[in-house]
Scaffold this motif. Structure first.
Motif, PDB file in Angstrom:
ATOM      1  N   ALA A   1       0.885  -1.169   0.000  1.00 66.56           N
ATOM      2  CA  ALA A   1       0.000   0.000   0.000  1.00 66.56           C
ATOM      3  C   ALA A   1       0.919   1.214   0.000  1.00 66.56           C
ATOM      4  CB  ALA A   1      -0.907   0.008   1.226  1.00 66.56           C
ATOM      5  N   SER A   2       0.748   2.117  -0.980  1.00 68.26           N
ATOM      6  CA  SER A   2       1.749   3.180  -1.105  1.00 68.26           C
ATOM      7  C   SER A   2       1.212   4.360  -1.902  1.00 68.26           C
ATOM      8  CB  SER A   2       3.015   2.631  -1.763  1.00 68.26           C
ATOM      9  OG  SER A   2       2.703   2.124  -3.046  1.00 68.26           O
ATOM     10  N   TRP A   3       2.065   5.399  -2.006  1.00 69.26           N
ATOM     11  CA  TRP A   3       1.759   6.645  -2.701  1.00 69.26           C
ATOM     12  C   TRP A   3       0.416   7.236  -2.247  1.00 69.26           C
ATOM     13  CZ3 TRP A   3       4.798   3.005  -5.079  1.00 69.26           C
ATOM     14  CH2 TRP A   3       6.004   3.453  -5.637  1.00 69.26           C
ATOM     15  N   PRO A   4       0.282   7.519  -0.939  1.00 69.98           N
ATOM     16  CA  PRO A   4      -0.989   8.074  -0.449  1.00 69.98           C
ATOM     17  C   PRO A   4      -1.200   9.521  -0.860  1.00 69.98           C
ATOM     18  CG  PRO A   4       0.649   8.123   1.290  1.00 69.98           C
ATOM     19  CD  PRO A   4       1.277   7.388   0.133  1.00 69.98           C
ATOM     20  N   ARG A   5      -2.435   9.876  -1.186  1.00 67.82           N
ATOM     21  CA  ARG A   5      -2.875  11.258  -1.349  1.00 67.82           C
ATOM     22  C   ARG A   5      -4.056  11.471  -0.403  1.00 67.82           C
ATOM     23  NH1 ARG A   5       1.400  13.588  -4.148  1.00 67.82           N
ATOM     24  NH2 ARG A   5       1.288  13.209  -6.403  1.00 67.82           N
ATOM     25  N   ILE A   6      -4.125  12.658   0.176  1.00 72.17           N
ATOM     26  CA  ILE A   6      -5.104  12.933   1.223  1.00 72.17           C
ATOM     27  C   ILE A   6      -6.007  14.089   0.807  1.00 72.17           C
ATOM     28  CG2 ILE A   6      -5.452  13.476   3.662  1.00 72.17           C
ATOM     29  CD1 ILE A   6      -3.934  10.870   3.200  1.00 72.17           C
ATOM     30  N   VAL A   7      -7.309  13.926   1.004  1.00 73.91           N
ATOM     31  CA  VAL A   7      -8.259  15.040   0.900  1.00 73.91           C
ATOM     32  C   VAL A   7      -8.803  15.261   2.304  1.00 73.91           C
ATOM     33  CG1 VAL A   7     -10.392  15.900  -0.107  1.00 73.91           C
ATOM     34  CG2 VAL A   7      -8.836  14.508  -1.494  1.00 73.91           C
ATOM     35  N   ALA A   8      -8.392  16.390   2.921  1.00 78.66           N
ATOM     36  CA  ALA A   8      -8.771  16.691   4.299  1.00 78.66           C
ATOM     37  C   ALA A   8      -9.876  17.730   4.320  1.00 78.66           C
ATOM     38  CB  ALA A   8      -7.560  17.193   5.085  1.00 78.66           C
ATOM     39  N   PHE A   9     -10.607  17.759   5.407  1.00 76.70           N
ATOM     40  CA  PHE A   9     -11.703  18.700   5.567  1.00 76.70           C
ATOM     41  C   PHE A   9     -11.534  19.457   6.875  1.00 76.70           C
ATOM     42  CE2 PHE A   9     -13.134  15.380   2.753  1.00 76.70           C
ATOM     43  CZ  PHE A   9     -13.774  16.089   1.739  1.00 76.70           C
ATOM     44  N   ASP A  10     -12.181  20.616   6.995  1.00 80.61           N
ATOM     45  CA  ASP A  10     -12.049  21.468   8.170  1.00 80.61           C
ATOM     46  C   ASP A  10     -12.533  20.761   9.430  1.00 80.61           C
ATOM     47  OD1 ASP A  10     -11.056  23.500   6.627  1.00 80.61           O
ATOM     48  OD2 ASP A  10     -12.994  24.481   6.351  1.00 80.61           O
ATOM     49  N   ASP A  11     -12.066  21.276  10.577  1.00 84.09           N
ATOM     50  CA  ASP A  11     -12.469  20.704  11.861  1.00 84.09           C
ATOM     51  C   ASP A  11     -13.983  20.704  12.046  1.00 84.09           C
ATOM     52  OD1 ASP A  11      -9.612  21.931  13.718  1.00 84.09           O
ATOM     53  OD2 ASP A  11      -9.962  19.993  12.768  1.00 84.09           O
ATOM     54  N   ASP A  12     -14.642  21.735  11.512  1.00 86.27           N
ATOM     55  CA  ASP A  12     -16.085  21.859  11.705  1.00 86.27           C
ATOM     56  C   ASP A  12     -16.881  20.886  10.843  1.00 86.27           C
ATOM     57  OD1 ASP A  12     -15.593  23.869  13.502  1.00 86.27           O
ATOM     58  OD2 ASP A  12     -15.824  25.477  12.027  1.00 86.27           O
ATOM     59  N   SER A  13     -16.224  20.300   9.861  1.00 85.85           N
ATOM     60  CA  SER A  13     -16.912  19.384   8.963  1.00 85.85           C
ATOM     61  C   SER A  13     -16.938  17.978   9.554  1.00 85.85           C
ATOM     62  CB  SER A  13     -16.215  19.355   7.599  1.00 85.85           C
ATOM     63  OG  SER A  13     -16.766  18.346   6.784  1.00 85.85           O
ATOM     64  N   LYS A  14     -18.056  17.306   9.383  1.00 79.82           N
ATOM     65  CA  LYS A  14     -18.161  15.930   9.836  1.00 79.82           C
ATOM     66  C   LYS A  14     -17.798  14.950   8.719  1.00 79.82           C
ATOM     67  CE  LYS A  14     -21.750  16.918  13.282  1.00 79.82           C
ATOM     68  NZ  LYS A  14     -23.112  16.585  13.767  1.00 79.82           N
ATOM     69  N   THR A  15     -17.385  15.495   7.572  1.00 79.53           N
ATOM     70  CA  THR A  15     -17.009  14.649   6.451  1.00 79.53           C
ATOM     71  C   THR A  15     -15.686  13.945   6.740  1.00 79.53           C
ATOM     72  OG1 THR A  15     -18.073  16.194   4.932  1.00 79.53           O
ATOM     73  CG2 THR A  15     -16.550  14.589   3.977  1.00 79.53           C
ATOM     74  N   PRO A  16     -15.624  12.622   6.595  1.00 80.86           N
ATOM     75  CA  PRO A  16     -14.364  11.909   6.854  1.00 80.86           C
ATOM     76  C   PRO A  16     -13.267  12.361   5.889  1.00 80.86           C
ATOM     77  CG  PRO A  16     -16.220  10.378   6.743  1.00 80.86           C
ATOM     78  CD  PRO A  16     -16.718  11.694   6.248  1.00 80.86           C
ATOM     79  N   TRP A  17     -12.032  12.402   6.376  1.00 78.04           N
ATOM     80  CA  TRP A  17     -10.895  12.597   5.481  1.00 78.04           C
ATOM     81  C   TRP A  17     -10.783  11.385   4.567  1.00 78.04           C
ATOM     82  CZ3 TRP A  17      -6.034  14.890   8.310  1.00 78.04           C
ATOM     83  CH2 TRP A  17      -6.387  16.100   8.925  1.00 78.04           C
ATOM     84  N   LYS A  18     -10.288  11.611   3.366  1.00 78.19           N
ATOM     85  CA  LYS A  18     -10.161  10.536   2.389  1.00 78.19           C
ATOM     86  C   LYS A  18      -8.690  10.322   2.030  1.00 78.19           C
ATOM     87  CE  LYS A  18     -14.677  11.538   0.280  1.00 78.19           C
ATOM     88  NZ  LYS A  18     -15.338  10.303   0.761  1.00 78.19           N
ATOM     89  N   MET A  19      -8.300   9.072   1.954  1.00 78.98           N
ATOM     90  CA  MET A  19      -6.987   8.690   1.469  1.00 78.98           C
ATOM     91  C   MET A  19      -7.144   7.875   0.195  1.00 78.98           C
ATOM     92  SD  MET A  19      -4.076   6.128   3.109  1.00 78.98           S
ATOM     93  CE  MET A  19      -3.691   7.134   4.542  1.00 78.98           C
ATOM     94  N   PHE A  20      -6.332   8.196  -0.801  1.00 76.72           N
ATOM     95  CA  PHE A  20      -6.279   7.426  -2.038  1.00 76.72           C
ATOM     96  C   PHE A  20      -4.853   6.889  -2.186  1.00 76.72           C
ATOM     97  CE2 PHE A  20      -9.557  10.607  -2.433  1.00 76.72           C
ATOM     98  CZ  PHE A  20     -10.628   9.923  -2.993  1.00 76.72           C
ATOM     99  N   TYR A  21      -4.730   5.595  -2.402  1.00 77.29           N
ATOM    100  CA  TYR A  21      -3.417   4.969  -2.553  1.00 77.29           C
ATOM    101  C   TYR A  21      -3.527   3.898  -3.622  1.00 77.29           C
ATOM    102  CZ  TYR A  21      -5.441   1.173   0.244  1.00 77.29           C
ATOM    103  OH  TYR A  21      -6.249   0.146   0.689  1.00 77.29           O
ATOM    104  N   HIS A  22      -2.403   3.295  -3.994  1.00 81.57           N
ATOM    105  CA  HIS A  22      -2.527   2.219  -4.974  1.00 81.57           C
ATOM    106  C   HIS A  22      -1.722   0.993  -4.547  1.00 81.57           C
ATOM    107  CE1 HIS A  22       1.248   3.848  -6.892  1.00 81.57           C
ATOM    108  NE2 HIS A  22       1.430   2.584  -7.228  1.00 81.57           N
ATOM    109  N   ALA A  23      -2.087  -0.124  -5.152  1.00 87.95           N
ATOM    110  CA  ALA A  23      -1.444  -1.399  -4.881  1.00 87.95           C
ATOM    111  C   ALA A  23      -1.201  -2.113  -6.210  1.00 87.95           C
ATOM    112  CB  ALA A  23      -2.312  -2.256  -3.960  1.00 87.95           C
ATOM    113  N   PHE A  24      -0.353  -3.132  -6.164  1.00 85.30           N
ATOM    114  CA  PHE A  24      -0.019  -3.925  -7.356  1.00 85.30           C
ATOM    115  C   PHE A  24       0.006  -5.391  -6.954  1.00 85.30           C
ATOM    116  CE2 PHE A  24       3.384  -5.780 -10.140  1.00 85.30           C
ATOM    117  CZ  PHE A  24       2.674  -5.704 -11.332  1.00 85.30           C
TER     118      PHE A  24
END
Length: 378
Positions: A204-227
């Protein structure tokens, strides 16, 4: 001079502005904006810089204050990995460069390491052979100097790969390090954040993160890839505690089924930005012959499904305009940045031959479109 408010796709820096360059270029093909350090750039003990062999995987942070610095985190190596092990990727250690406009860069070498790296392999453990920056985010809050780096690393486990062969450094996992001085020094977490999953592949590698503000209840998202030995695939994970723990969400995107498609062997490195009320992914696709091109996909916020754009065809081809001759062998590790005027920038790595050293470049879409004719050299 035009003052514009720039909102980072990692974390919003509300109310701050930067100067947007008003100069234009007549170039029809791009050139590298960051290259490997000279081999004769040695310290007093004749130790070369960590990145004399290559630079790759740009991670771009725009400034959060008027006149503040742009930052480019990247990884590279000096021709081998830790303990003198042979490298087969441009990973190794990570460095930092700064800029006033996001186009002209100056490297900032750490005084705390002999080779200038800001984050390298550990002496032992899961990231003891090689590491690479995956993403860097500004932590939501009042302290703009607090940054979190999501990186990946490999250990000395030998993995059987191909007929009668094995490789070291392929068992990769995802970890995190923190900085409280705007990226100059970093402290790693005690262990990795996300382990590999055998059902996905070797790593599991090369992570990219989409983060949201503290006030948001939206979960942070991680995108990674595997082979898995045959194909590359993009997977996802979510965090509801600000990135401290992550839960896998499954397959996100994979290559097309036709052997004629540019991503038939799969999708590897990628980046995601907010775009048109959803998320835009710029990704690296690999065809049946191993050629790498860049493609695009979009996720509508209403249904959370990813759809490939441009009819599933590549948006950028190595060695073809607006990319320069220096990209003709391979292009990869895209990082897409949404600008406040609606334009897009794609930072990427490339080289023109197996013997060449990987460098970093950028192309721009002034219209904010992703089709091939939208992109121009800077």
């Amino acid at each position: 001079t035009i003052l514009v408010v720039l909102s980072s796709r990692k974390n919003d820096c509300h109310g701050f502005s930067i100067e947007k360059p008003t100069t234009t270029t007549s170039a029809t093909s791009s050139f590298p904006i960051l290259t490997a350090s000279p081999e004769n750039d040695l310290d007093s003990s004749n130790v070369p810089k960590f990145d004399v062999g290559c630079v790759a995987n740009p991670v771009i942070l725009p400034p959060c204050t008027d006149g503040g610095e742009w930052q480019c985190y990247y990884y590279g190596n000096a021709g081998s990995w830790n303990h003198g092990l042979k490298c087969f990727l441009p990973t190794g250690s990570s460095g930092l460069a700064t800029s006033k406009d996001g186009l002209s860069w100056t490297k900032v070498f750490s005084d705390e390491t002999r080779d200038g790296t800001i984050l390298g392999p550990s002496e032992n453990g899961w990231d003891s052979v090689h590491t690479g920056v995956g993403d860097v985010i500004r932590v939501p809050g009042e302290d703009a100097n607090e940054l979190h780096m999501y990186y990946f690393g490999g250990d000395e486990e030998e993995i059987s790969f191909g007929p009668g062969g094995s490789i070291v450094g392929f068992r990769m996992r995802i970890g995190r390090a923190k900085s409280y001085d705007n990226g100059r020094t970093w402290t790693k977490d005690d262990t990795f954040l996300l382990d590999y999953d055998e059902s996905e592949g070797f790593f599991a590698s090369w992570p990219r993160i989409v983060a949201f503000d503290d006030d948001s209840k939206t979960p942070w998202k991680m995108f990674y890839h595997a082979f898995n030995g045959k194909k590359w695939r993009v997977y996802g994970a979510e965090s509801i505690d600000g990135g401290d723990t992550w839960v896998r969400t499954g397959l996100v995107l994979e290559g097309s089924e036709s052997e004629d498609d540019f991503d038939f062997l799969g999708i590897g490195t990628r980046d995601i930005t907010r775009w048109k009320d959803g998320l835009l992914m710029i990704y690296e696709g690999v065809d049946q012959k191993g050629k790498h091109r860049l493609g695009a996909a979009y996720c509508d916020s209403n249904d959370n499904k990813w759809r490939k754009l441009n009819d599933g065809k590549p948006i950028l081809e190595p060695g073809e305009r607006p990319l320069g001759e220096w990209t003709k062998q391979v292009i990869g590790t895209p990082y897409v940045l949404s600008m406040p005027d609606g334009s897009l920038r794609i930072y990427h790595c490339a080289k023109n031959s197996p013997e060449a050293k990987m460098s970093i470049g950028v192309v721009v879409s002034e219209s904010g479109g992703i089709e091939p004719d939208c992109w121009t050299a800077v």
